[in-house]
Design a protein around this motif. Structure first.
Motif, short mmCIF file in Angstrom:
data_model
loop_
_atom_site.label_atom_id
_atom_site.label_comp_id
_atom_site.label_asym_id
_atom_site.label_seq_id
_atom_site.Cartn_x
_atom_site.Cartn_y
_atom_site.Cartn_z
N VAL A 1 1.11 -1.17 -0.02
CA VAL A 1 0.03 0.01 -0.13
C VAL A 1 0.87 1.16 0.00
CG1 VAL A 1 -1.77 1.16 1.20
CG2 VAL A 1 -1.79 -1.10 1.22
N PHE A 2 0.73 2.14 -0.90
CA PHE A 2 1.30 3.38 -0.98
C PHE A 2 0.49 4.61 -0.97
CE2 PHE A 2 3.95 0.43 -3.12
CZ PHE A 2 5.14 0.78 -2.83
N CYS A 3 0.89 5.63 -0.55
CA CYS A 3 0.15 6.86 -0.82
C CYS A 3 1.23 8.04 -1.36
CB CYS A 3 0.04 7.73 1.12
SG CYS A 3 -0.68 8.89 0.95
N GLN A 4 0.57 8.23 -2.58
CA GLN A 4 1.44 8.91 -3.68
C GLN A 4 2.80 8.21 -3.79
OE1 GLN A 4 2.04 12.96 -2.24
NE2 GLN A 4 0.08 13.14 -1.53
N GLY A 5 2.53 6.90 -4.22
CA GLY A 5 3.73 5.81 -4.10
C GLY A 5 4.48 5.84 -5.58
N ARG A 6 3.97 6.68 -6.44
CA ARG A 6 4.92 6.67 -7.94
C ARG A 6 6.28 7.07 -7.74
NH1 ARG A 6 5.44 10.58 -12.01
NH2 ARG A 6 4.63 11.83 -10.54
N ASP A 7 6.74 8.00 -7.01
CA ASP A 7 8.07 8.38 -6.76
C ASP A 7 8.58 7.45 -5.76
OD1 ASP A 7 7.53 10.63 -8.63
OD2 ASP A 7 7.12 12.21 -6.91
N ASP A 8 7.81 6.72 -4.93
CA ASP A 8 8.50 5.86 -4.01
C ASP A 8 9.01 4.66 -4.86
OD1 ASP A 8 8.04 7.63 -1.95
OD2 ASP A 8 6.50 6.19 -0.99
N ILE A 9 8.14 4.03 -5.46
CA ILE A 9 8.67 3.15 -6.31
C ILE A 9 9.64 3.34 -7.40
CG2 ILE A 9 7.62 1.46 -8.15
CD1 ILE A 9 5.00 1.67 -6.58
N LYS A 10 9.47 4.26 -7.99
CA LYS A 10 10.93 4.90 -8.94
C LYS A 10 12.07 5.06 -8.16
CE LYS A 10 9.88 8.32 -11.87
NZ LYS A 10 9.97 9.71 -12.27
N SER A 11 11.82 5.59 -7.14
CA SER A 11 13.15 5.72 -6.46
C SER A 11 13.81 4.44 -5.89
CB SER A 11 12.98 6.64 -5.11
OG SER A 11 14.16 7.04 -4.26
#
Length: 188
Positions: free
Chosen positions: A71-81
């Motif tokens: 589960v992410f909250c605004q996770g696009r940048d987390d996954i990319k990082s």
């Protein structure tokens, strides 16, 4: 200063419906995030990378496990990082982003406090500490993050809040008292 917390087997989700959340801090680094927080219903783990930029094998295995929902909250940048880490940390589905689970406007993207406030079964207004007000965005290394008073607590609360919001949104928490006041501060 190096600090890694390994995930114990007893902290892994059981066969009952469960999800793990992952949040990343220090996303502008060329070697991926400086810190990653993961949380389940019962445990929060905050992990920093080694000087070589590596995260523990346990963290890599958790995020790559296709049987565990992430589960992410605004996770696009987390996954990319996470993909920039050495070796890259793969996030395998299933995963969901909280912003896609609410009827809040998508522009601007709702933050965690707004999502928790909207989802809270008691209608409470949630708040959280501000990275900008505390100037935590200036932290440039894992060591600085670990040394900064309150930052690890903030990071852990952020992960806990994400998994709690998911549990509320999917109906796993209907009336559980996650705080009795009409205003709740996201803090551990």
């Amino acid at each position: 200063m190096k600090r890694t917390v390994h995930l114990p087997n007893c902290a892994r989700p059981s066969a009952t419906p469960s999800a793990w959340t992952a949040r990343a801090q220090g996303l502008k680094s060329s070697l991926g995030p400086l810190m990653v927080q993961v949380a389940s219903d019962t445990v929060v783990v905050v992990e920093t990378r080694t000087k070589e930029g590596k995260f523990s094998q346990e963290l890599q295995d958790l995020l790559a496990d296709k049987l565990i929902k992430k589960v992410f909250c605004q996770g696009r940048d987390d996954i990319k990082s996470l993909g920039k880490a050495l070796p890259p940390v793969t996030v395998s589905g299933p995963y969901v982003d909280l912003k896609d689970m609410t009827d809040l406007p998508k522009n601007p993207v709702p933050g965690l406090a707004a999502i928790l406030s909207r989802a809270d079964p008691q209608g409470a207004r949630w708040t959280k500490q501000s990275i900008k007000k505390r100037r935590w965005y200036t932290l440039q290394s894992s060591e600085q993050m670990l040394a900064e008073p309150g930052f690890v607590q903030y990071a852990a609360a952020d992960a806990w809040g994400t998994v709690t919001a998911h549990a509320i949104l999917v109906g796993r928490i209907v009336s559980r008292d996650v705080g009795s006041s009409s205003s709740k501060r996201l803090r551990l």
